[in-house]
Write an enzyme that holds these catalytic residues in place. Structure first.
Site, short mmCIF file in Angstrom:
data_model
loop_
_atom_site.label_atom_id
_atom_site.label_comp_id
_atom_site.label_asym_id
_atom_site.label_seq_id
_atom_site.Cartn_x
_atom_site.Cartn_y
_atom_site.Cartn_z
N ASP A 1 42.14 35.81 41.00
CA ASP A 1 43.40 36.46 40.60
C ASP A 1 43.85 36.57 39.15
O ASP A 1 43.40 35.63 38.18
CB ASP A 1 44.47 35.47 41.28
N GLU B 1 42.07 40.65 49.04
CA GLU B 1 41.36 39.53 49.62
C GLU B 1 39.77 39.99 49.66
O GLU B 1 38.89 39.12 49.44
CB GLU B 1 41.91 39.21 50.89
#
Length: 932
Positions: free
Chosen positions: A166, A156
């Site tokens: 991602d 993160e």
């Protein structure tokens, strides 16, 4: 002197770029100033603090390895809620507030929704807003589903700090590779595993089989999932699935999978995560460390009561343009409505010197609020000494035996002060937060430096009274450390310049999420107007309290007001009168989050002709609100206002469709200097919804592992249908987005320097030998106007199309006439022949051109499967693919096996037919062959 100040100002513009609220800084390879805040709604649990510390320690080691010995976490502050019990270990925060938190430990967005995610709505390489962890995740209760918390924090952090995305895609979990194989979307392809349909209910697995191929998409069926092997040797990638034990690196240029339809590829032009990270500001002038880093140092900071001192300018220039009265109107709004009960508030006036007009008193009822009103200035004269005002504010706080750490100075001034630099370092070291309201003039760079260094709010108000900027500025100063349910929310802010007997009419919607302590404020310049206010039932409300000296009237409705549409009618009683109305309210129920609006620019400072982007986020709790009408009002120093409709359509400036973040490019600069941003949001009945989809940029959910060929599955993730939305009632909100500064704006007329915006939502579908494209139209200037033409090119290679767009095969678009910006475009064509012999897919991209021949960036690249008889699979045949990731090269593909089987059937049928013919020469000699 003027040349020197101009140089200092330009230097400050460079140093203060960016509008992210984070206070993180990089010092000798170590990140400092990281804030992890525990939400007030989280039940007290000291174990949570210990688990946060362990998570950060593990993450620092993992980050150091992942970045090739470059970065680690040096120090971290943990913000503890005010409602937790005290401890000798806890200190009072300084500049650290919930607003600045890099990580929020807060309840899930919905019950059962535990996935960690990063709030990230800007472009590739731009910083995110914050990371959201749930308490259960931090406590280690979800490790099987998401992996170790330290590793996931690094995943993160890469979203938050470096703006990468991602490398998996739940919407497109599989794709057809150039090798003709169906692959799981991942990076790198060295991660091995099995594609399975594995469904478990009631503690037993009712389905566990290999995936079937969908005859329409030629990809695996909907319920197919990729289950990674538990034991791997592949080291990449952290942005795919950091929970795999062997994974310790980010994908780089050598092993990056550019074929996969991952968000990283789509958002970052098919660059690997390591390429993006290596291009960040953090990497400049940083070299790898030869020794291991020290462990992180933690500070435990407990939020306590708010301490705020108003430091108000009453110098001679405040007598101009009705400034003193307007300042008093804004300050009264703050004292009567905005500042929260339990806060300590004081007041200082300054001109050439400063005086403490009210030592700090704690607000427990309306009597303290009214007492503070008596301290407002009535006469403007003298010079300007900002440092004297700030120092007197500090003294007022000390007089009440309160700490300077974490206290707030609300500094309002309309002038520059050549001596302000003498106290910059004292202010920075004080531990106080400096909020700065610039009134009618540009922001002095030295004061801006104080404001930025201490994490305060920066707001500008012009001298144009009907824009209501000063009241909006004070209304924006609600505490950064309390829950939204306790904050005063602005429902309406409107003003008009009218002639005598003209009316300002309108309505305010009070929805069910607000209605407590509703506050109506009316202001004028010359003569008390006639004021009428009606509730949703048409009943006239009580008498307003009139303050003739400050030329304002207000009505505070105790308790909870009626839900519905309130109507106001205000009649001017003088010529060239300026009237304004402001309406605020608080949450009706502390257990029901109110609808909120947050606004910002993508940069606090900007140099022409670089464009700016306006952002407005509408939420209820953490759930995005869709379908609202959102308008930005951008006011220049001279009071001219540009109006922009913001959109959440995933095109132009808007990175993600339907994420509750509405945005638009701002290019119509009027002048150099300071600007202010205000947002108005309106939701009509049955037109707005809450989006219940899983948040974007979230940690990959591990469905299970493959161990010795068997699936060891995790509990299924709580799912919501992608279209699941719930209706929201009508509402109105306004919000102040703060100030920003623009430089190098040329004199009129402007040259056309703004190209069309990049098309980012291109989609393609194929039917037989035709391909249909859809996208959102860009404009002549980014997302405004109409482009002149589109250039569409195709290729059998995604990299060739990306790197050599101008050399790719061009599609004939003569019949394609562009529409206005933000319209939906459609176009259908036949692809023709692709030069690559082994091409299995066609890749398509678009570039747009404006009337002055300025071209946009090349669009996102879409992929369409080419029809190939070898890929044809009849509807009644559902072959089970091999679960092996890398079958032996000597093996046969599915399509080859199908062709062999069908061919064998044809040959056998032919032999039988010939035999029958020989035996029955006189019967039906011409029986047709059968096949598929």
């Amino acid at each position: 002197m003027g040349l020197y100040r101009s140089f200092v100002f330009l230097l400050m513009l460079y140093l203060l770029q960016g509008s992210n609220a984070s206070l993180v800084r990089l010092n000798n390879n170590g990140y400092e100033g990281i804030i992890i805040a525990i939400d007030p709604a989280v039940p007290e649990d000291e174990t949570l603090i210990e688990k946060i510390q362990n998570m950060v320690i593990d993450a620092s080691t993992y980050l150091f390895e992942a970045t090739e010995n470059r970065f680690f976490f040096r120090n971290v502050s943990i913000l503890i809620p005010e409602n937790w019990k005290n401890s000798t270990q806890y200190k009072r925060p300084k500049h650290e507030t919930y607003k600045h938190a890099d990580v929020r430990v807060a309840p899930p967005t919905l019950p059962g929704r535990y996935e960690p995610y990063t709030k990230q709505f800007t472009a590739c390489e731009e910083k995110g807003e914050y990371i959201h962890f749930t308490p259960d995740f931090v406590l280690g209760k979800k490790q099987n589903e998401f992996g170790p918390s330290g590793r996931l924090l690094v995943h993160e952090w890469a979203h938050l700090r470096w703006g990468v995305f991602d490398e998996y895609n739940d919407d497109e979990p599989f794709y057809k590779a150039k090798s003709r194989k169906i692959e799981a979307t991942r990076c790198s392809t060295g991660i091995t595993g099995s594609n399975r349909v594995h469904i478990c209910e009631g503690g037993s697995c009712v389905t566990n089989r290999e995936c079937r191929i969908d005859s329409k998409t030629k990809l695996y069926e909907k319920n197919c999932q990729f289950f990674p092997d538990k034991y791997q040797t592949e080291k990449t990638s952290i942005m795919f699935m950091q929970g795999i034990d062997s994974v310790t690196k980010f994908c780089n240029e050598k092993n990056h999978n550019r074929e996969a339809p991952s968000l990283q590829n789509k958002m970052c032009n098919y660059r690997s995560t390591w390429e993006v990270i290596s291009n960040s500001e953090d990497f400049k002038n940083i070299t790898a460390m030869s020794a291991p880093p020290p462990p992180p140092v933690f500070s435990l900071l407990k939020i306590s009561e708010r301490i705020v001192c108003l430091v108000l300018d009453k110098s001679g220039s405040m007598a101009l343009s009705n400034r003193l009265k307007r300042m008093n109107q804004g300050a009264q709004h703050f004292l009567l409505n905005t500042v929260e009960n339990g806060s300590w508030v004081g007041m200082v006036h300054f001109d050439s010197s400063a005086s403490i007009m009210s030592n700090l008193i704690q607000i427990t009822s309306s009597s303290e609020r009214r007492k503070l009103l008596e301290s407002l200035p009535t006469v403007a004269n003298g010079g300007t000494s900002i440092c004297s005002g700030i120092k007197s504010g500090f003294q007022a706080i000390r007089n009440a035996h309160l700490q300077i750490d974490g206290s707030e100075i609300v500094l309002l001034t309309d002038g520059e002060d050549n001596t302000v630099k003498s106290c910059i370092e004292e202010v920075k070291q004080s531990g106080a937060i400096i909020h700065f309201i610039a009134f009618g003039v540009d922001i002095a760079p030295e004061v801006m430096e104080m404001n930025t260094a201490t994490g305060g709010r920066l707001i500008f108000a012009s001298d144009v009274g009907q824009n209501n900027g000063l009241i909006n500025a004070f209304a924006a100063l609600a505490s950064d450390n309390i829950d939204a349910s306790q904050q005063s929310l602005q429902l309406e802010s409107k003003g008009l310049k009218l002639n005598s007997n003209d009316w300002m009419n309108g309505t305010v919607i009070i929805d069910s999420t607000v209605g407590k302590d509703t506050f109506f404020l009316i202001t004028w310049n010359q003569q008390l107007p006639s004021i009428y206010l009606f509730d949703p039932n048409g009943i006239s409300m009580g008498t307003f309290i009139v303050d003739s000296a400050s030329k304002m009237a207000y009505l505070n409705i105790p308790g909870t007001t009626k839900v519905g549409v309130w109507t106001y009618n205000i009649q001017a009683k003088a010529s060239s009168e300026t009237l304004t109305i402001t309406v605020n309210s608080r949450a009706a129920n502390s257990s029901v989050p109110p609808i909120t609006v947050n606004a910002k620019m993508n940069k606090d400072t900007n140099s022409y002709p670089s464009p700016l982007i306006v952002y407005a986020e509408i939420l209820q709790g953490y759930l995005p609100i869709l379908g609202a009408n959102v308008t930005a009002f951008i006011e220049s120093k001279s009071g001219e206002t540009e109006v922009l409709e913001l959109l959440d359509n995933g095109a132009g400036a808007d990175s993600f469709k339907n994420d509750g973040v509405y945005s638009r490019y701002f290019t119509t600069y009027k002048e150099n200097g300071t600007y202010n941003l205000k947002i108005r949001a309106h939701g009509g009945e049955n037109a707005v919804t809450r989006n219940l989809r899983h948040p974007l940029n979230r940690a990959a959910y591990i469905p299970g592992w493959v161990v010795d060929g068997n699936i060891e599955g995790n509990p299924p993730r709580p799912e919501n249908d992608v279209n699941t939305q719930t209706n929201v009632e009508s509402f109105t909100r306004t919000a102040t987005g703060g100030a920003f500064v623009v430089s190098n704006v040329p004199s009129l007329p402007f040259l056309d320097v703004f190209p069309p915006s990049q098309i980012t939502d291109l989609e393609a579908t194929s039917h037989e030998n035709e391909i249909s494209l859809t996208w959102t139209a860009p404009g002549d200037d980014f997302d405004v106007g109409k482009v002149q033409e589109y250039i569409i090119r195709i290729s059998g290679s995604i990299l060739d199309l990306r790197d050599n767009f101008d050399d790719a095969l061009q599609v004939n678009t003569t019949a394609l006439l562009p529409n206005e910006a933000n319209s939906k475009e459609t176009f259908t064509f036949k692809p023709g022949n692709i030069s690559e012999e082994n091409a299995t897919h066609i890749f398509i991209a678009i570039q747009s051109v404006d009337k002055n021949n300025l071209t946009s960036k090349v669009s996102n690249i879409v992929q369409v499967a080419l029809f190939d008889p070898r890929d044809y699979i009849p509807d009644e045949i559902h072959p089970d693919p091999s679960p092996d990731k890398n079958p032996p090269k000597s093996g046969l593909s599915i399509s080859t096996l199908v062709l062999l089987v069908v061919g064998s059937v044809v040959i056998v049928s032919l032999i039988l037919s010939i035999t029958v013919c020989i035996l029955n020469k006189r019967r039906n000699p011409s029986r047709p062959r059968t096949g598929f």
